[in-house]
Design a protein around this motif. Structure first.
Motif, mmCIF file in Angstrom:
data_model
loop_
_atom_site.group_PDB
_atom_site.id
_atom_site.type_symbol
_atom_site.label_atom_id
_atom_site.label_comp_id
_atom_site.label_asym_id
_atom_site.label_seq_id
_atom_site.Cartn_x
_atom_site.Cartn_y
_atom_site.Cartn_z
ATOM 1 N N GLY A 50 32.884 46.439 38.400
ATOM 2 C CA GLY A 50 33.450 46.774 39.698
ATOM 3 C C GLY A 50 34.665 45.940 40.014
ATOM 4 N N GLN A 51 35.385 46.373 41.028
ATOM 5 C CA GLN A 51 36.565 45.634 41.482
ATOM 6 C C GLN A 51 36.487 45.486 42.994
ATOM 7 N N LEU A 52 36.509 44.225 43.434
ATOM 8 C CA LEU A 52 36.463 43.943 44.861
ATOM 9 C C LEU A 52 37.721 44.477 45.529
ATOM 10 N N GLY A 53 37.514 45.138 46.657
ATOM 11 C CA GLY A 53 38.638 45.730 47.369
ATOM 12 C C GLY A 53 38.919 47.162 46.949
ATOM 13 N N LYS A 54 38.283 47.600 45.866
ATOM 14 C CA LYS A 54 38.454 48.979 45.391
ATOM 15 C C LYS A 54 37.141 49.744 45.520
ATOM 16 N N ASN A 55 36.123 49.304 44.756
ATOM 17 C CA ASN A 55 34.841 49.996 44.819
ATOM 18 C C ASN A 55 33.672 49.047 45.070
ATOM 19 N N ASN A 98 37.285 39.878 39.991
ATOM 20 C CA ASN A 98 38.030 41.087 39.653
ATOM 21 C C ASN A 98 38.334 41.782 40.985
ATOM 22 N N SER A 99 39.603 41.754 41.395
ATOM 23 C CA SER A 99 39.931 42.260 42.725
ATOM 24 C C SER A 99 41.326 42.864 42.785
ATOM 25 N N THR A 100 41.495 43.704 43.786
ATOM 26 C CA THR A 100 42.807 44.303 44.024
ATOM 27 C C THR A 100 43.742 43.230 44.576
ATOM 28 N N SER A 101 45.025 43.497 44.550
ATOM 29 C CA SER A 101 45.992 42.522 45.067
ATOM 30 C C SER A 101 45.864 42.340 46.575
ATOM 31 N N GLU A 102 45.245 43.300 47.255
ATOM 32 C CA GLU A 102 45.074 43.206 48.709
ATOM 33 C C GLU A 102 43.821 42.436 49.109
#
Length: 152
Positions: A50-55, A98-102
């Motif tokens: 998973g990616q924090l800020g995405k899903n 693991n995260s989005t730039s936001e």
């Protein structure tokens, strides 16, 4: 209360030590300092993708970090010859989220591991820490954490 009494009170059973996924060892020691390799999040025995800020939301990432802390304790126990009561101090955790730039709550995700370590080791569990947001982690894992500890 010993480390093992605290684990039992929290209903935590340490898993088997994970095998390295590449060309490294799970822990290395120099003097009384033990370095634990990065452990990735797992859920139900599989990589927690998973990616924090995405899903994924912060709360789920925090649960993933807590799960990693349990795996780290299993590896630390192995490094201590089977006795976590030899731990003098948890020195540092480094967390990769693991995260989005936001996404900007990497520190809150990492609290999942830090809070559990503190609960289990008390004063000896208070540690320095870094928490980074990264574009990707091996196998798509949502969180990876490494640890440095001092043992007797």
């Amino acid at each position: 209360m010993s480390v093992y009494e605290k684990l039992k009170a929290l209903n935590i059973e340490l898993p088997a030590v994970a095998a390295p996924a590449a060309a490294y060892v799970m822990h290395a020691q120099t003097g009384n300092t033990v370095f634990l390799s990065g452990h990735i999040a797992k859920k139900d025995g599989k990589v927690w993708v998973g990616q924090l800020g995405k899903n994924m939301e912060t709360a789920e990432g925090k649960d993933a970090a807590r799960a990693i802390a349990i795996d780290l304790l299993a590896t630390l126990q192995d490094a201590c010859g089977g006795d976590l009561n030899r731990v003098k101090r948890i020195v540092k955790l480094m967390s990769l989220v693991n995260s989005t730039s936001e996404f900007t709550e990497q520190h809150l995700v990492t609290n999942g591991a830090s809070e559990l370590i503190g609960e289990i080791f008390g004063e000896q569990g208070k540690h320095a820490r870094s928490a980074f947001g990264v574009a990707q982690i091996p196998l798509g894992a949502c969180v990876e954490i490494e640890m440095i500890a001092e043992i007797a």
